[in-house]
Design an enzyme around this catalytic site. Structure first.
Site, PDB file in Angstrom:
ATOM      1  N   CYS A 119      82.715  48.808  42.765  1.00 33.21           N
ATOM      2  CA  CYS A 119      84.136  48.520  43.007  1.00 33.21           C
ATOM      3  C   CYS A 119      84.947  49.822  43.078  1.00 33.21           C
ATOM      4  CB  CYS A 119      84.660  47.560  41.946  1.00 33.21           C
ATOM      5  SG  CYS A 119      86.195  46.733  42.476  1.00 33.21           S
ATOM      6  N   HIS A 222      81.332  43.226  42.479  1.00 35.60           N
ATOM      7  CA  HIS A 222      80.951  43.351  41.066  1.00 35.60           C
ATOM      8  C   HIS A 222      79.618  42.636  40.821  1.00 35.60           C
ATOM      9  CE1 HIS A 222      84.495  45.238  39.186  1.00 35.60           C
ATOM     10  NE2 HIS A 222      85.185  44.653  40.137  1.00 35.60           N
ATOM     11  N   GLU A 224      77.642  42.920  38.461  1.00 32.68           N
ATOM     12  CA  GLU A 224      77.438  42.589  37.040  1.00 32.68           C
ATOM     13  C   GLU A 224      77.852  41.146  36.730  1.00 32.68           C
ATOM     14  OE1 GLU A 224      79.771  44.534  38.213  1.00 32.68           O
ATOM     15  OE2 GLU A 224      81.664  44.220  37.144  1.00 32.68           O
TER      16      GLU A 224
END
Ligand code: MN
Length: 252
Positions: A119, A222, A224
């Site tokens: 990001c 993202h 994650e």
């Protein structure tokens, strides 16, 4: 016992989060998902807070890690870093964080430290190499998609098309990915020795990678939040750890 690769994870820095402490205390903090994703990939996360007024901080951090994860923080680089003035009301990140990220990118690429940039971290990767940013997608990209999703980041928001043969396409073994989207800026002019490896349907750059001898990949989304449900996203972290693992004997 085999040593795990140490992955330096840049933390955020913020003033004023705990009212009971007066509301103006500086805090270093990080969404734990970044740490868990590194652990799940077999790496050992080492947190790197922005140093206060210490220009040598980046060099010392780099000497202690095998790889780097640049995280997103929801705030923006000062456009001065890419030779522009603000065209919009931007929320700038603390100067210490900006200085650390830009120094870490240049140091990592010079010293062969593998780097995954997520990001806002991808934007730092581009700017550190002389690139620029689109300061506000909604105002500067014609017919732009909504890149600031309102629902949970575990839900993909738009597709991206991968460039065939890119590092990203090879490691994910995909032609397209469904990704989340929580950004108002994106890559403008590409930095030196970088290529685009994924775009959104509106043309917004969603991933970049380094063409030099160091493994360095940036994605605008993202991952994650998308692993482990999407194994292709987990492979980003696994590849960072594998690339970094190869450096462990050199450090010890
Ligand atoms: Mn997006």
């Amino acid at each position: 016992m085999a040593s795990r690769a140490r992955i330096g994870v840049v933390t955020d820095y913020h003033v004023g989060t705990l009212e009971r402490h007066g509301g103006d205390e500086p805090h270093v903090f990080l969404n734990a998902r970044y740490v868990r994703a590194v652990e799940a990939a077999g790496g050992r996360p080492w947190l790197l807070p922005p140093p206060s007024g210490d220009p040598a901080g980046a060099e010392e951090y780099l000497a202690g890690v095998d790889g780097l994860l640049l995280t997103g923080c929801g705030r923006h680089l000062d456009p001065e870093a890419y030779g522009e003035t603000p065209r919009f009301d931007l929320t700038l990140m603390p100067q210490a964080k900006q200085a650390l990220e830009l120094a870490l990118v240049n140091g990592a690429l010079a010293q062969g430290v593998p780097l995954l940039a997520l990001c806002g971290g991808m934007q730092s990767l581009n700017v550190a190499l002389g690139g620029s940013l689109i300061q506000r997608i909604a105002a500067e990209v014609p017919h732009a998609l909504e890149h600031m999703q309102q629902d949970k980041a575990t839900n993909p928001a738009h597709p991206v098309t991968l460039v065939p043969g890119s590092i990203l396409a090879r490691l994910t073994e995909a032609e397209t990915l469904q990704v989340n989207s929580s950004h108002t800026q994106s890559v403008g002019r590409l930095g030196r020795d970088l290529v685009v490896s994924a775009t959104a349907p509106d043309g917004v750059v969603e991933a970049i990678e380094y063409t030099g001898p160091v493994w360095a990949v940036g994605v605008q989304w993202h991952p994650e939040y998308l692993y482990p449900a999407d194994p292709a996203q987990a492979r980003l972290f696994q590849t960072l750890v594998a690339q970094s693992k190869a450096r462990v004997p050199a450090r010890r």
